[in-house]
Design an enzyme around this catalytic site. Structure first.
Site, PDB file in Angstrom:
ATOM      1  N   THR A 338      60.041  50.024  78.514  1.00 50.62           N
ATOM      2  CA  THR A 338      59.208  49.703  79.611  1.00 50.62           C
ATOM      3  C   THR A 338      58.243  51.041  79.580  1.00 50.62           C
ATOM      4  O   THR A 338      58.553  51.960  79.247  1.00 50.62           O
ATOM      5  CB  THR A 338      59.765  49.432  80.778  1.00 50.62           C
ATOM      6  OG1 THR A 338      60.477  50.566  81.294  1.00 50.62           O
ATOM      7  CG2 THR A 338      60.810  48.175  80.826  1.00 50.62           C
ATOM      8  N   CYS A 339      57.120  51.028  80.593  1.00 54.19           N
ATOM      9  CA  CYS A 339      56.456  52.059  80.656  1.00 54.19           C
ATOM     10  C   CYS A 339      56.743  52.632  81.988  1.00 54.19           C
ATOM     11  O   CYS A 339      55.631  53.175  82.764  1.00 54.19           O
ATOM     12  CB  CYS A 339      54.822  51.593  80.457  1.00 54.19           C
ATOM     13  SG  CYS A 339      54.363  50.190  81.694  1.00 54.19           S
TER      14      CYS A 339
END
Ligand SMILES: *Cc1c(COP(=O)(O)O)cnc(C)c1O
Length: 392
Positions: A338-339
């Site tokens: 994920t970011c």
């Protein structure tokens, strides 16, 4: 799989049924595959290790219906934390007498709901929660959860739960005054690898029992909680050793016959399901990050938000397996997809991964059957919740 002499060193990667599934599946990653026959083996091993205790499976570790069904058929009871978990147990035919509402933080209406469907066991750790149970579930059996600081756990349970010995003593007196069956529960911390903690904690509990009895209380039940291990990177003792330690501590502090104890409970979560599951993930990217002295970063398609929450502070250190195992290895930082920058699994724990590992390779996270599917977010960054395939 035949293992003549199971020992702490014997840590098979996965059951032969899981290996067969992994060898032939084209299911999209990430996913967990879990073998019910391993759950059944673990249930039998735990029963053998602690024969005086009734097993209450801590549903939160993995609430998949087939797991509840199999454990119910094997004679397990269940520890739950919410009305939804109660409904899950009832749905597979568990009688309410075999359900324990072991969470110490409950809405009054949830206590009332549990009582309305026939649940009679509740945990409390303060007078305010005791009032709710006495009011909404009169006649219930109450476990007073004791706080006791113990080291040795990889996933410790904090000061969020449990009361002091003085308060436990008072709560036992209150229960008896209300005509309620009562006793003490504790949890030595999850993935507890120091066997001495049970002797030490049971000594404290025995003292609480003695002082409460001196004041007229009649505690009759004792709940030993969870803490039994999964097979992660750092060795834990064999279950038979846990059994020996607990049985010796019980014999010392609560000898059969003169203890006044009618009922002993254990609440295993992790031990019953961790080793039954393998989480298969795929390498999204391997990079050498220039801002990080060219350290090698391996990004998987599973991370902290998709089931690996217990890598928080690198507490639970899973075993990782790749098709390149056996070849030359080097240090790697392991991260999720994920970011979010906290989505890093291992940076400080010295993980070594094969140098040949590349984009598109599979990485199997072993013994991942506990506390993974339930910790997966609904769709952070558009990544789906962790899929689960149940076999066996
Ligand atoms: C989570 C939990 C358990 C299970 O603990 P494990 O260490 O996974 O065996 C048992 N009892 C209570 C009250 C819990 O909250």
């Amino acid at each position: 799989m035949t293992i003549a002499h199971p020992s702490p060193a014997a840590r098979p990667d996965a059951s032969s049924a899981i290996e067969a599934f992994l060898a032939t599946t084209d299911a999209p990653t990430p996913f967990l595959v879990l073998d019910l026959n391993v759950v059944a083996e673990r249930f039998a091993a735990l029963r053998l290790a602690v024969p005086r205790a009734q097993v209450f499976y801590a549903v939160k570790a993995n609430p998949a219906r087939p797991i509840l069904e199999r454990l119910h058929r094997l004679g397990s009871s269940f520890d739950v934390a919410s009305p939804a978990e109660i409904d899950d147990c009832l749905a597979v035919g568990v009688p309410p007498e075999r359900i324990s509402y072991g969470h110490t933080i409950k809405k009054r209406r949830d206590v009332a709901y549990a009582a309305s469907v026939g649940v009679t066991r509740f945990a409390v750790d303060c007078p305010e929660e005791f009032d709710k149970v006495a009011d909404a579930a009169p006649g219930a059996a109450v476990s007073v959860r004791l706080f006791h600081e113990c080291g040795g756990a990889d996933w410790p349970l904090s000061r969020k739960f449990g009361c002091s010995t003085a308060e436990a003593e008072q709560l036992l007196v209150s229960c008896t005054e209300e005509g309620m069956t009562c006793g003490v529960s504790f949890h030595v911390g999850s993935q507890q690898r120091d066997l001495a903690t049970w002797h030490e904690t049971l000594g404290v509990v025995a003292d609480v029992f003695r002082r409460a009895r001196d004041r007229g209380a009649r505690p009759t039940l004792l709940n030993l909680g969870g803490g039994f291990p999964g097979s992660y990177r750092d060795d834990a003792p064999a279950i038979a050793d846990y059994g020996r330690a607990i049985n010796a501590a019980l014999a010392a502090w609560f000898p059969p016959g003169d203890s006044g104890l009618d009922e002993l409970m254990v609440e295993p979560g992790r031990y019953l399901v961790a080793d039954a599951g393998v989480l298969r993930s795929e390498v999204v990217l391997v990079s050498h990050r220039s801002v990080d002295e060219m350290a090698r970063w391996v990004y998987l398609d599973v991370g902290k938000f998709h089931g690996l929450a217990e890598t928080m502070d690198e507490a639970i250190r899973y075993r990782l397996r790749t098709a390149h195992d056996g070849g030359p290895t080097g240090r790697a930082v392991v991260a999720g997809p994920t970011c979010d920058s906290v989505d890093v699994l291992y940076e400080k724990s010295g993980y070594e991964l094969p140098l040949a590992l590349d984009e598109g390779d599979m990485v199997d996270i072993l013994s991942a059957g506990a506390y993974t599917t339930t910790y997966s977010s609904v769709g952070f960054n558009g990544f789906r919740p962790l899929a689960e395939h149940i076999i066996g």
